[in-house]
Design an enzyme around this catalytic site. Structure first.
Site, PDB file in Angstrom:
ATOM      1  CG  ASP A 136      -2.972   3.578  -1.888  1.00  0.00           C
ATOM      2  OD1 ASP A 136      -3.933   2.821  -1.665  1.00  0.00           O
ATOM      3  OD2 ASP A 136      -2.305   4.123  -0.995  1.00  0.00           O
ATOM      4  CD  GLU A 137      -5.681  -1.250  -0.607  1.00  0.00           C
ATOM      5  OE1 GLU A 137      -5.332  -2.125   0.185  1.00  0.00           O
ATOM      6  OE2 GLU A 137      -6.606  -0.457  -0.387  1.00  0.00           O
ATOM      7  CG  ASP A 165      -1.909   1.088   1.302  1.00  0.00           C
ATOM      8  OD1 ASP A 165      -3.109   0.786   1.339  1.00  0.00           O
ATOM      9  OD2 ASP A 165      -1.507   2.275   1.319  1.00  0.00           O
ATOM     10  CG  MET A 166       1.303   3.319  -3.584  1.00  0.00           C
ATOM     11  SD  MET A 166       3.008   2.804  -3.877  1.00  0.00           S
ATOM     12  CE  MET A 166       3.704   4.358  -4.415  1.00  0.00           C
TER      13      MET A 166
HETATM   14  P1  TTP Z   1      -5.123   5.107   1.740  1.00  0.00           P
HETATM   15  O1  TTP Z   1      -4.134   4.056   1.325  1.00  0.00           O
HETATM   16  O2  TTP Z   1      -6.146   4.727   2.732  1.00  0.00           O
HETATM   17  O3  TTP Z   1      -4.353   6.367   2.345  1.00  0.00           O
HETATM   18  P2  TTP Z   1      -2.967   7.003   1.957  1.00  0.00           P
HETATM   19  O4  TTP Z   1      -2.258   6.234   0.905  1.00  0.00           O
HETATM   20  O5  TTP Z   1      -3.188   8.450   1.646  1.00  0.00           O
HETATM   21  O6  TTP Z   1      -2.163   6.945   3.319  1.00  0.00           O
HETATM   22  P3  TTP Z   1      -1.509   5.667   4.033  1.00  0.00           P
HETATM   23  O7  TTP Z   1      -0.055   5.940   4.060  1.00  0.00           O
HETATM   24  O8  TTP Z   1      -2.127   5.628   5.377  1.00  0.00           O
HETATM   25  O9  TTP Z   1      -1.849   4.471   3.182  1.00  0.00           O
HETATM   26  O10 TTP Z   1      -5.864   5.674   0.476  1.00  0.00           O
HETATM   27  C1  TTP Z   1      -5.221   5.838  -0.784  1.00  0.00           C
HETATM   28  C2  TTP Z   1      -5.672   7.101  -1.442  1.00  0.00           C
HETATM   29  O11 TTP Z   1      -7.093   7.090  -1.606  1.00  0.00           O
HETATM   30  C3  TTP Z   1      -5.377   8.359  -0.660  1.00  0.00           C
HETATM   31  O12 TTP Z   1      -4.080   8.878  -0.912  1.00  0.00           O
HETATM   32  C4  TTP Z   1      -6.467   9.308  -1.103  1.00  0.00           C
HETATM   33  C5  TTP Z   1      -7.622   8.391  -1.440  1.00  0.00           C
HETATM   34  N1  TTP Z   1      -8.629   8.447  -0.365  1.00  0.00           N
HETATM   35  C6  TTP Z   1      -9.674   9.366  -0.473  1.00  0.00           C
HETATM   36  O13 TTP Z   1      -9.776  10.093  -1.469  1.00  0.00           O
HETATM   37  N2  TTP Z   1     -10.590   9.442   0.554  1.00  0.00           N
HETATM   38  C7  TTP Z   1     -10.520   8.663   1.683  1.00  0.00           C
HETATM   39  O14 TTP Z   1     -11.370   8.777   2.589  1.00  0.00           O
HETATM   40  C8  TTP Z   1      -9.439   7.707   1.779  1.00  0.00           C
HETATM   41  C9  TTP Z   1      -9.299   6.835   3.003  1.00  0.00           C
HETATM   42  C10 TTP Z   1      -8.520   7.649   0.726  1.00  0.00           C
HETATM   43 MG    MG Z   2      -2.051   4.172   1.052  1.00  0.00          MG
END
Ligand code: TTP
Ligand code: MG
Length: 340
Positions: free
Chosen positions: A100-101, A2-3
């Site tokens: 992102d995963e 996961d990014m």
């Molecule tokens: P996530 O992987 O949940 O978050 P992240 O990559 O920003 O941070 P982390 O390091 O904790 O993984 O979500 C991936 C992307 O999805 C995030 O960058 C933006 C988008 N997203 C939204 O637009 N709204 C939301 O409520 C969430 C949880 C994510």
């Molecule tokens: Mg992420």
């Protein structure tokens, strides 16, 4: 994998590395005085309590000095494609979970988990400049939890022996499929952690929820998950459409375009090895009003002739007199796998 702070990290990389280390918030139009929610925030911004789904105005109050930027989804999709191509070089056994995963089945690779993880991290950094977090575990459920345990730039390996010590103390919310509703329900009966959930007998869980969800929670809380990595999704339909450079009202021209589209759909179906049972024609008039007409066939088809016959039957049921057409489309739906 996961990014890390995905949208925010892409923006920092894309715009200006000088933003590195600064609180960055991505959301809406990027104007924190207007309505909208936070998509994500950089780890520096998270220190101020800013998180995804929070109103932008709240984020602004928490950290007025943060850099607020608009969502540039196309760019994130482009970077997503780039890192997924890197992952597919490591193994084609990849399940695309979200922007992102991804989940990778590495059971048959020769290298150790650590070696594979460092290779992935290095290659993703080379290709995109970004960091990711990786979880390695005997199944998808635990791997997803593990990937989140040491963010950012984390690597967490969970073995069955770690379940009691490292998984059970976590909140029930960390389990896939447990949202705020289930969390509140469990809290009301004094269950907060995965370990406490695992202490409940199956009958009790079925009583509290239902048979299938009760069973799911029973096994998930024990770290059981036998689901496979799903490497591809079956398409539900195959379609083609054309928007004309200028609106047309000539039936001959509409018919010629429809015939071309049928040929394309037939080609697509043959290429993916599917047959369609329902053929739909879509017509959008110059005023954007859109009509569809569908025909269900006796037998699923992939030949140009069969698709064209059905499509023209549909077109015959569309009002075209004194109408200008802006777009025409053909879709084959109700797909069946062609095993011939
Ligand atoms: P996530 O992987 O949940 O978050 P992240 O990559 O920003 O941070 P982390 O390091 O904790 O993984 O979500 C991936 C992307 O999805 C995030 O960058 C933006 C988008 N997203 C939204 O637009 N709204 C939301 O409520 C969430 C949880 C994510
Ligand atoms: Mg992420």
């Amino acid at each position: 994998m996961d990014m890390d702070a995905f949208f925010a990290s892409v923006e920092v990389q894309k715009r200006n590395p000088a933003l590195n280390g600064k609180p960055v918030v991505i959301g809406g139009s990027g104007d924190p005085t207007r309505r909208g929610v936070v998509s994500t925030a950089s780890y520096e911004a998270r220190k101020y309590g800013i998180h995804s789904a929070m109103p932008l105005r709240t984020a602004f109050k928490l950290c007025p000095d943060a850099i607020f930027l608009p969502v540039d989804y196309e760019e994130y999709v482009r970077v997503s494609r780039t890192f997924k191509a890197v992952l597919r070089e490591v193994t084609p056994l990849l399940e695309d979970v979200g922007i992102d995963e991804a989940l990778l089945d590495i059971s048959d690779l020769q290298a150790t988990s650590e070696e594979i993880s460092y290779e992935i991290k290095m290659k993703i950094r080379q290709a995109t400049g970004l960091s990711c977090s990786i979880g390695i575990a005997p199944n998808k459920l635990l791997a997803k939890i593990a990937s989140d345990m040491q963010k950012p730039d984390g690597l967490t390996i969970i073995t069955p022996a770690d379940i009691e010590t490292r998984i059970w103390p976590l909140s029930v919310r960390k389990l896939w499929g447990v949202g705020p509703k289930t969390e509140a329900h469990l809290k009301a009966v004094n269950i907060n952690t995965i370990g406490e959930l695992a202490s409940l007998p199956l009958e009790r869980l079925i009583e509290e929820f239902n048979n299938s969800y009760g069973n799911y929670l029973y096994s998930a809380s024990r770290g059981f998950d036998e689901s496979q990595v799903v490497t591809h999704c079956e398409p539900k339909s195959s379609s083609r459409e054309t928007t004309f450079q200028s609106d047309i009202y000539n039936w001959q021209e509409i018919a010629k375009n429809l015939a071309d589209l049928c040929r394309e759909v037939s080609k697509d179906l043959k290429r993916s090895g599917h047959r369609g049972k329902t053929i739909t024609v879509k017509v959008r008039y110059s005023d954007f009003k859109t009509v569809t007409r569908a025909k269900t066939l006796d037998r699923a088809a992939d030949s140009v002739e069969e698709i064209r016959k059905a499509a023209f039957e549909c077109l015959g049921r569309v009002e075209l007199k004194n109408k200008k057409v802006r777009l025409i489309g053909v879709r084959a739906g109700n797909l069946e796998k062609d095993f011939a």
